[in-house]
Design an enzyme around this catalytic site. Structure first.
Site, mmCIF file in Angstrom:
data_model
loop_
_atom_site.group_PDB
_atom_site.id
_atom_site.type_symbol
_atom_site.label_atom_id
_atom_site.label_comp_id
_atom_site.label_asym_id
_atom_site.label_seq_id
_atom_site.Cartn_x
_atom_site.Cartn_y
_atom_site.Cartn_z
ATOM 1 N N CYS A 126 6.613 15.878 30.656
ATOM 2 C CA CYS A 126 6.407 15.928 32.099
ATOM 3 C C CYS A 126 5.498 14.793 32.545
ATOM 4 O O CYS A 126 4.988 14.030 31.718
ATOM 5 C CB CYS A 126 5.805 17.283 32.516
ATOM 6 N N CYS A 141 -11.030 -30.545 22.874
ATOM 7 C CA CYS A 141 -11.662 -31.307 21.791
ATOM 8 C C CYS A 141 -12.811 -30.486 21.222
ATOM 9 O O CYS A 141 -13.083 -29.374 21.665
ATOM 10 C CB CYS A 141 -12.169 -32.658 22.285
ATOM 11 N N ASP A 166 -0.527 -16.466 -3.096
ATOM 12 C CA ASP A 166 -1.478 -17.581 -3.032
ATOM 13 C C ASP A 166 -1.960 -17.858 -1.615
ATOM 14 O O ASP A 166 -2.908 -18.630 -1.430
ATOM 15 C CB ASP A 166 -0.837 -18.861 -3.592
ATOM 16 N N ASP A 171 -2.446 -22.458 -9.242
ATOM 17 C CA ASP A 171 -1.721 -21.245 -9.623
ATOM 18 C C ASP A 171 -0.830 -21.621 -10.810
ATOM 19 O O ASP A 171 -0.494 -22.801 -10.991
ATOM 20 C CB ASP A 171 -0.875 -20.761 -8.447
#
Length: 794
Positions: A83, A16, A693, A495
């Protein structure tokens, strides 16, 4: 902080707002540390001074508080080792990196296994460190691994809830039967059988509440876990004491409250399950963005085409991109020309013509030509990576909303505990000296009547009903905090493309006769350009006859040229007609008018004579003007934010009644515009549908995604409007206001009930079973009040 670094740490175990607040407070007390802890995203965004503190110190402090730091595993393919000295060297360097718990490099199968803390480091940093040593490395980790892990956790919560419901249902029936005089089988009334059902719920399923209560009490704080542990334990242990009293006293009728503790835990688990569902959806946004990135690239090395993982592409490499492929990284075209679909980044539906010297954006799609590009920005520097970073930062920032119930419980719990102790002392010393049974009954009655059932249900039940009502209308809130915050919105930013407009170009105007259309449609059928596709679709709708061209040529950036019925057909810009010595002055006025309306207007020439104009545009949605007027009626300020040019944007805004337009904004700057509005003390909602957006949607106080848009926009948003109906935005504001009003009513009555019931219980006027019944009634009243939201007219 002169030598500061930023990092993001995944934190586990928070339940919470009190948990996140405690961690944040302790971290900020550390020298050189500034921290914000986000409960919903389960992470901490930390800025620290490297001269004063190290990442491991921060990790240890979080773990000391009783919480966990998220750990991930990474598997790398490592090339170039010859190696054991090579593998040992890489292993040693990786183990020295901040955030790396343990790294093992296997020379035989050329792999690396790394356990690390995300936020302290990441796969890109580890790969770059290996590359600096002179080796190549690439990531093998399944991108879906983290999401699968979240799904498993959700399944575990679902299973736990189902078991709790199964065990508590018989206990619920005994309570209902007792209250309403129904037939109850003798077995269900047996105290030992009830204990058998309640004990696993109390101590196995309910163990996280005890653990959370212990953490908070140890850190001198109190949250809902403390209330749950106190209330259920009081009911459970009183019932155990009553069951024990039946031993040797067959005629004794015990007062049992096993159902009180069991049902309370079950209801809270239900709320936790829905909370986990909401959290799970927020974690998918970043992975969805990352999946847009190209996985491989064709690199020209020593004159040959070599297909490599995207991680191995370096700045300066020359890449080959064929038609239909994703452009792997940000770069510059060095050879070839094509049309590139940049809609997933810019949000604009019309592809952009590209030729040598022009920039291209990684993750966009090459449409119809082969191009060679020079890689400029790779890895974390690409436009897509920057968008991901902005979304991460916005989602990780601390929300200003504080959970009211947790704040109240922080004050309420100590008071209730104090009252219960005082009640016990007064009864044992003055009211009925030495009578432990009576003192215990009064004390437990206080704890039971103050049990947080109604307080705990006050918010989640309203949110569940409110979000359910909204969903019926096609409005999806990602969580209760977003439902709460929507109420305060006073500014909405839209938009343009795909939000206010339909997002697809269509033919809007034709100046010329049907014969001209035959030539135009026939010529455009050979083009792959989206504008051509819009014209062809228009021809199909009008059933225009088609003639096969004898010759066709696409002229990038200008238009097309075709030979039909031995006539030269030109469709395109002024320059195209001028280059072919075709006069078009008679159409200048109409051309300018169409362009002022934000349309793409193309001149038509047949047989070296200008014959007309055809215009294509992205059209406004039918419901846009009415929907925006509804919002204006609520005194909400409307703003249009778009990457398109000023002329087109103003034309669209005028059609729908938006007064303020901010045009020509690149994707990375959209979030900055939102922040500027927020700095003016505005509560801002952003409405969008595209990947471009996503940063703005995440930065806004409320991000609203249009359901017809991309998955990434919907993941980054807080609210999704299904089907693209803009009138639902007004309805979202309405349901938010009604729900918050309902929550305030619930909290008031829950607290009023406790305030009135506690003194009555302390005076010994309430038997514990009556207190339990009253507590149950208070819960029912809260739920009943919440259900009134179903009748709200949207």
């Amino acid at each position: 902080m002169n030598h500061s670094k930023d990092m993001k740490i995944g934190v586990t175990g928070m339940t919470c707002a009190a948990c996140s607040t405690r961690i944040e407070k302790v971290l900020n007390k550390m020298d050189g540390v500034e921290a914000q802890v986000n409960l919903t995203m389960e992470n901490a965004h930390v800025r620290y001074d490297t001269d004063q503190v190290q990442p491991e110190d921060i990790k240890e402090r979080i773990e000391k508080l009783g919480y966990g730091v998220e750990e991930e595993k990474l598997e790398l393919d490592i090339q170039g080792m010859t190696c054991a000295a090579c593998s040992t060297r890489i292993e040693k360097v990786l183990n020295k990196m901040d955030g790396v718990q343990h790294a093992t490099v296997n020379l035989a199968n050329e792999t690396g296994q790394i356990s690390y803390y995300p936020g302290l480091t990441n796969s890109s940093e580890m790969i770059q460190r290996i590359q600096k040593l002179g080796y190549d490395a690439s990531e093998r980790q399944d991108r879906e691994a983290k999401q699968n892990q979240k799904e498993k956790q959700l399944q575990q919560k679902r299973l736990t809830l189902a078991v709790s419901v199964l065990l508590s249902f018989p206990l619920l029936y005994t309570m209902v039967g007792h209250l309403f005089g129904l037939y109850v089988p003798a077995l269900l009334m047996n105290p030992w059988f009830q204990m058998l059902l309640a004990t696993p719920i109390q101590f196995v399923i309910g163990w996280p509440f005890y653990r959370g209560a212990y953490k908070n009490l140890r850190n001198k704080t109190a949250n809902m876990d403390v209330l749950v542990a106190l209330g259920t334990s009081a009911a459970y242990f009183y019932s155990v004491a009553e069951a024990i009293r039946t031993i040797g006293q067959p005629t004794y009728e015990p007062e049992l409250y096993f159902e009180t503790s069991a049902i309370l835990i079950t209801l809270i688990l239900l709320g936790k399950y829905f909370e986990a569902l909401a959290k799970g959806r927020t974690t998918q946004a970043i992975s969805s963005l990352m999946q847009l990135q190209a996985k491989e690239a064709v690199v020209i090395r020593d004159g040959e085409e070599v297909r490599l993982p995207i991680e191995q592409v370096a700045a300066g490499d020359t890449l080959l991109v064929r038609p239909g492929e994703k452009i792997p990284v940000d770069g510059v075209v060095t050879r070839g020309q094509s049309s590139v679909d940049e809609s997933m980044i810019t949000g604009e539906s019309i592809p952009v013509d590209k030729k040598a010297g022009e920039r291209v954006i990684g993750s966009t799609i090459n449409k119809n030509g082969t191009v060679y590009i020079e890689a400029v920005h790779v890895g974390e520097d690409t436009a897509l990576a920057n968008i991901v970073k902005v979304v991460e930062e916005a989602q990780g920032s601390k929300a200003p909303i504080q959970r009211m119930a947790d704040i109240i419980s922080g004050i309420f719990v100590p008071i209730v505990v104090g009252i219960s102790l005082v009640t016990f002392m007064i009864w044992i010393m003055f009211v009925s000296p030495g009578n432990i049974a009576l003192a215990l009954e009064a004390t437990i009655a206080v704890l039971v009547i103050a049990c947080p059932c109604a307080l705990g249900l006050a918010t989640p039940t309203s949110i569940m009903v409110g979000t359910g009502k909204a969903a019926e209308s096609g409005i999806l809130f990602k969580g209760g905090e977003y439902l709460e915050a929507t109420r305060d919105i006073d500014t909405i930013v839209f938009d343009k493309t795909g939000t206010i407009t339909n997002g697809e170009p269509v033919v809007t105007d034709v100046l010329g006769d049907e014969e001209i259309l035959t030539y135009v449609v026939s010529a455009e059928r050979s083009s792959e350009h989206p504008l051509a596709q819009a014209i062809v679709q228009y021809g199909n709708d009008k059933e225009i006859p088609f003639i096969e061209p004898a010759y066709f040529e696409a002229i990038p950036g200008h238009g097309i040229k075709a030979e039909i019925n031995e006539k030269t057909v030109l469709i395109g810009t002024r320059k195209l007609l001028s280059d072919h010595n075709v006069e078009y002055k008679e159409y200048n006025t109409q051309l300018e008018q169409l362009e002022q309306q934000g349309k793409t207007a193309m001149l038509i020439s047949i047989a070296h004579q200008s014959k007309g104009i055809i215009a294509v545009a992205d059209t406004v949605k039918d419901d846009a003007a009415d929907a925006l007027q509804q919002l204006k009626n609520k005194q909400v300020e409307l703003v249009m934010l778009t990457g398109d040019n000023e002329r087109t944007a103003q034309s669209i805004a005028k059609q729908v009644g938006i007064d303020r337009v901010i045009a020509g904004v690149v994707p990375e700057e959209k979030a900055d515009v939102i922040k500027q509005l927020q700095n003016q003390q505005k509560k801002v909602a952003m409405v969008g549908d595209g990947i471009n957006d996503a940063p703005a949607l995440a930065t806004a106080d409320i991000g609203i995604a249009i359901g017809t848009g991309t998955d990434v926009a919907m993941e980054a948003a807080d609210v999704t409007i299904l089907g693209g109906d803009l009138t639902l935005i007004d309805k979202a504001l309405t349901i938010s206001e009604w729900t918050m009003r309902n929550i305030r009513q619930n909290l008031f009555w829950a607290l009023a009930y406790n305030s009135a019931g506690i003194p009555v219980a302390a005076l010994g006027l309430l038997a514990p079973w009556i207190a339990g019944a009253a507590m149950a009634f208070s819960s029912v009243s809260v739920v009943t009040n919440s259900l009134r939201l179903k009748r709200v007219k949207l």
